[in-house]
Design a protein around this motif. Structure first.
Motif, PDB file in Angstrom:
ATOM      1  N   THR A 161       0.803  -1.224   0.000  1.00 52.79           N
ATOM      2  CA  THR A 161       0.000   0.000   0.000  1.00 52.79           C
ATOM      3  C   THR A 161       0.835   1.272   0.000  1.00 52.79           C
ATOM      4  O   THR A 161       0.301   2.356  -0.248  1.00 52.79           O
ATOM      5  CB  THR A 161      -0.946   0.031   1.222  1.00 52.79           C
ATOM      6  OG1 THR A 161      -0.181  -0.130   2.424  1.00 52.79           O
ATOM      7  CG2 THR A 161      -1.978  -1.073   1.128  1.00 52.79           C
ATOM      8  N   THR A 162       2.133   1.165   0.260  1.00 53.54           N
ATOM      9  CA  THR A 162       2.948   2.378   0.359  1.00 53.54           C
ATOM     10  C   THR A 162       3.866   2.614  -0.835  1.00 53.54           C
ATOM     11  O   THR A 162       4.389   3.720  -0.992  1.00 53.54           O
ATOM     12  CB  THR A 162       3.806   2.356   1.639  1.00 53.54           C
ATOM     13  OG1 THR A 162       4.603   1.162   1.664  1.00 53.54           O
ATOM     14  CG2 THR A 162       2.919   2.393   2.876  1.00 53.54           C
ATOM     15  N   VAL A 163       4.091   1.605  -1.670  1.00 56.87           N
ATOM     16  CA  VAL A 163       4.947   1.808  -2.837  1.00 56.87           C
ATOM     17  C   VAL A 163       4.271   2.805  -3.780  1.00 56.87           C
ATOM     18  O   VAL A 163       3.041   2.866  -3.878  1.00 56.87           O
ATOM     19  CB  VAL A 163       5.217   0.459  -3.553  1.00 56.87           C
ATOM     20  CG1 VAL A 163       3.950  -0.103  -4.199  1.00 56.87           C
ATOM     21  CG2 VAL A 163       6.329   0.603  -4.581  1.00 56.87           C
ATOM     22  N   ASP A 164       5.067   3.627  -4.461  1.00 57.56           N
ATOM     23  CA  ASP A 164       4.500   4.671  -5.325  1.00 57.56           C
ATOM     24  C   ASP A 164       3.592   4.099  -6.407  1.00 57.56           C
ATOM     25  O   ASP A 164       2.506   4.621  -6.665  1.00 57.56           O
ATOM     26  CB  ASP A 164       5.627   5.473  -6.000  1.00 57.56           C
ATOM     27  CG  ASP A 164       6.471   6.248  -5.008  1.00 57.56           C
ATOM     28  OD1 ASP A 164       5.893   6.813  -4.060  1.00 57.56           O
ATOM     29  OD2 ASP A 164       7.704   6.291  -5.183  1.00 57.56           O
ATOM     30  N   LEU A 165       4.061   3.032  -7.050  1.00 58.17           N
ATOM     31  CA  LEU A 165       3.292   2.428  -8.142  1.00 58.17           C
ATOM     32  C   LEU A 165       3.275   0.917  -7.980  1.00 58.17           C
ATOM     33  O   LEU A 165       4.321   0.272  -7.976  1.00 58.17           O
ATOM     34  CB  LEU A 165       3.908   2.791  -9.501  1.00 58.17           C
ATOM     35  CG  LEU A 165       3.276   2.126 -10.732  1.00 58.17           C
ATOM     36  CD1 LEU A 165       1.801   2.492 -10.858  1.00 58.17           C
ATOM     37  CD2 LEU A 165       4.033   2.510 -12.005  1.00 58.17           C
ATOM     38  N   LEU A 166       2.082   0.374  -7.849  1.00 56.50           N
ATOM     39  CA  LEU A 166       1.901  -1.079  -7.768  1.00 56.50           C
ATOM     40  C   LEU A 166       1.291  -1.553  -9.080  1.00 56.50           C
ATOM     41  O   LEU A 166       0.235  -1.063  -9.494  1.00 56.50           O
ATOM     42  CB  LEU A 166       0.974  -1.435  -6.604  1.00 56.50           C
ATOM     43  CG  LEU A 166       0.622  -2.920  -6.452  1.00 56.50           C
ATOM     44  CD1 LEU A 166       1.865  -3.745  -6.141  1.00 56.50           C
ATOM     45  CD2 LEU A 166      -0.441  -3.112  -5.367  1.00 56.50           C
ATOM     46  N   ILE A 167       1.965  -2.496  -9.738  1.00 53.53           N
ATOM     47  CA  ILE A 167       1.468  -3.056 -10.991  1.00 53.53           C
ATOM     48  C   ILE A 167       1.017  -4.485 -10.728  1.00 53.53           C
ATOM     49  O   ILE A 167       1.808  -5.324 -10.301  1.00 53.53           O
ATOM     50  CB  ILE A 167       2.551  -3.044 -12.089  1.00 53.53           C
ATOM     51  CG1 ILE A 167       3.076  -1.618 -12.314  1.00 53.53           C
ATOM     52  CG2 ILE A 167       1.997  -3.609 -13.395  1.00 53.53           C
ATOM     53  CD1 ILE A 167       4.241  -1.541 -13.298  1.00 53.53           C
ATOM     54  N   LEU A 168      -0.268  -4.746 -10.970  1.00 52.31           N
ATOM     55  CA  LEU A 168      -0.825  -6.092 -10.811  1.00 52.31           C
ATOM     56  C   LEU A 168      -1.172  -6.632 -12.190  1.00 52.31           C
ATOM     57  O   LEU A 168      -1.998  -6.060 -12.901  1.00 52.31           O
ATOM     58  CB  LEU A 168      -2.071  -6.062  -9.924  1.00 52.31           C
ATOM     59  CG  LEU A 168      -1.864  -5.690  -8.453  1.00 52.31           C
ATOM     60  CD1 LEU A 168      -3.192  -5.741  -7.706  1.00 52.31           C
ATOM     61  CD2 LEU A 168      -0.845  -6.608  -7.791  1.00 52.31           C
ATOM     62  N   THR A 192      -6.416   4.163  -2.509  1.00 49.58           N
ATOM     63  CA  THR A 192      -7.234   5.220  -3.098  1.00 49.58           C
ATOM     64  C   THR A 192      -6.782   6.584  -2.587  1.00 49.58           C
ATOM     65  O   THR A 192      -6.772   6.841  -1.387  1.00 49.58           O
ATOM     66  CB  THR A 192      -8.724   5.017  -2.751  1.00 49.58           C
ATOM     67  OG1 THR A 192      -9.166   3.767  -3.295  1.00 49.58           O
ATOM     68  CG2 THR A 192      -9.567   6.143  -3.335  1.00 49.58           C
ATOM     69  N   GLY A 193      -6.370   7.439  -3.505  1.00 47.11           N
ATOM     70  CA  GLY A 193      -5.935   8.781  -3.147  1.00 47.11           C
ATOM     71  C   GLY A 193      -4.557   8.853  -2.536  1.00 47.11           C
ATOM     72  O   GLY A 193      -4.079   9.942  -2.193  1.00 47.11           O
ATOM     73  N   ARG A 194      -3.875   7.700  -2.391  1.00 46.20           N
ATOM     74  CA  ARG A 194      -2.560   7.686  -1.750  1.00 46.20           C
ATOM     75  C   ARG A 194      -1.453   7.187  -2.668  1.00 46.20           C
ATOM     76  O   ARG A 194      -0.294   7.564  -2.514  1.00 46.20           O
ATOM     77  CB  ARG A 194      -2.603   6.800  -0.501  1.00 46.20           C
ATOM     78  CG  ARG A 194      -3.602   7.250   0.546  1.00 46.20           C
ATOM     79  CD  ARG A 194      -3.619   6.285   1.710  1.00 46.20           C
ATOM     80  NE  ARG A 194      -4.668   6.603   2.669  1.00 46.20           N
ATOM     81  CZ  ARG A 194      -4.962   5.858   3.727  1.00 46.20           C
ATOM     82  NH1 ARG A 194      -4.275   4.746   3.958  1.00 46.20           N
ATOM     83  NH2 ARG A 194      -5.936   6.209   4.551  1.00 46.20           N
ATOM     84  N   GLY A 195      -1.795   6.301  -3.575  1.00 46.40           N
ATOM     85  CA  GLY A 195      -0.794   5.730  -4.468  1.00 46.40           C
ATOM     86  C   GLY A 195      -1.467   5.173  -5.705  1.00 46.40           C
ATOM     87  O   GLY A 195      -2.663   4.881  -5.698  1.00 46.40           O
ATOM     88  N   SER A 196      -0.697   5.027  -6.762  1.00 46.33           N
ATOM     89  CA  SER A 196      -1.248   4.599  -8.047  1.00 46.33           C
ATOM     90  C   SER A 196      -1.094   3.100  -8.255  1.00 46.33           C
ATOM     91  O   SER A 196      -0.185   2.469  -7.716  1.00 46.33           O
ATOM     92  CB  SER A 196      -0.549   5.342  -9.188  1.00 46.33           C
ATOM     93  OG  SER A 196      -0.761   6.733  -9.084  1.00 46.33           O
TER      94      SER A 196
END
Length: 270
Positions: A161-168, A192-196
């Motif tokens: 939840t804290t990494v700038d960009l999470l790709i699933l 939501t609203g914290r990271g992409s």
């Protein structure tokens, strides 16, 4: 070719500037030819070092992210028989979506290049200093399931939840269990609203609802995600045949097989 003085090389190494010696000789030759002021030469040498360090930092972020090294925008085969909104892609490559904490859902049938383009955006984010993590959706869910056994789930969820960009990649391929549904709900809620996020899927977001075990969780999670996400749709023929290894007819005859090159444990991909 100018040879770097041994004492200078030793001093550079003590200052952790040893790689300056890689380009210093040619810079000294250039400075002599152009009667370059010492300040300009120093700036040129330091600029070389900054470029090297930035490239090294980018490589480290790419490895930590788990991105495929060859899936970059510059490697995309423009002759591929697929279509997508090029204007939208240009907008996404500006990385403004990261600044705004928006998401991207990459939709399309099997093999059209969803993973490639999602990874390419990940590479671009790494280049610009963002932290990225690339995971197959089933791998993420399995990791979270296993983390419950050793009480590391909270730490794993914090990392997600804290990494700038999470790709699933390949999300919603199959139905999720009750625990998996809750994990995805929490992930979508906390990012939501914290990271992409960039999510690739063969299914439209409307079809994701049926993949959850709990309808209410599904509606809440999917609604939060899709209303903050750009829809990037790829249509056309499979891109995968273009990634097949090919024999280079102009290459020399291969030599005998060689032993595997040892890799230091600290350099192995996590």
């Amino acid at each position: 070719m100018t040879i770097v003085d041994h004492e200078l090389l030793t001093a550079l190494k003590r200052l952790r500037l040893g790689r300056v010696a890689l380009t210093l000789p040619e810079r000294l030759v250039l400075a002599e030819k152009q009667s370059m002021p010492i300040e300009q030469l120093l700036l040129l040498v330091l600029t070389d070092e900054i470029s090297r360090r930035e490239a090294s930092a980018t490589d480290n972020r790419v490895r930590a992210a788990g991105l495929h090294p060859d899936m970059r925008l510059e490697s995309w085969d423009k002759s591929a028989k697929v279509s997508f909104d090029k204007r939208l892609l240009a907008t996404l490559t500006s990385l403004r979506f990261l600044e705004e904490h928006k998401h991207i859902v990459v939709l399309g049938s099997v093999g059209v290049g969803k993973t490639f383009l999602a990874s390419a955006l990940g590479h671009l984010a790494c280049k610009h200093g963002y932290g990225v993590r690339f995971l197959r959706a089933d791998t993420m869910l399995r990791t979270l399931r296993q983390s419950r056994l050793d009480n590391s789930r909270d730490a794993e969820m914090i990392a997600l939840t804290t990494v700038d960009l999470l790709i699933l990649d390949d999300f919603a391929l199959e139905a999720m269990t009750k625990e998996e549904s809750r994990d995805v709900y929490q992930l979508f809620l906390e990012r939501t609203g914290r990271g992409s996020m960039i999510i690739t899927s063969n299914r439209d977001t409307a079809e994701w609802l049926a993949m959850f075990d709990d309808v209410l969780l599904a509606q809440s999670a999917v609604d939060r995600f899709k209303n903050a996400a750009y829809d990037f749709v790829i249509e056309g023929e499979s891109y995968r045949p273009r990634l097949k290894p090919k024999l280079d007819a102009s290459a020399p005859e291969p030599s005998l097989a060689r032993d595997k090159t040892p890799v230091h444990p600290r350099k192995r991909r996590q």
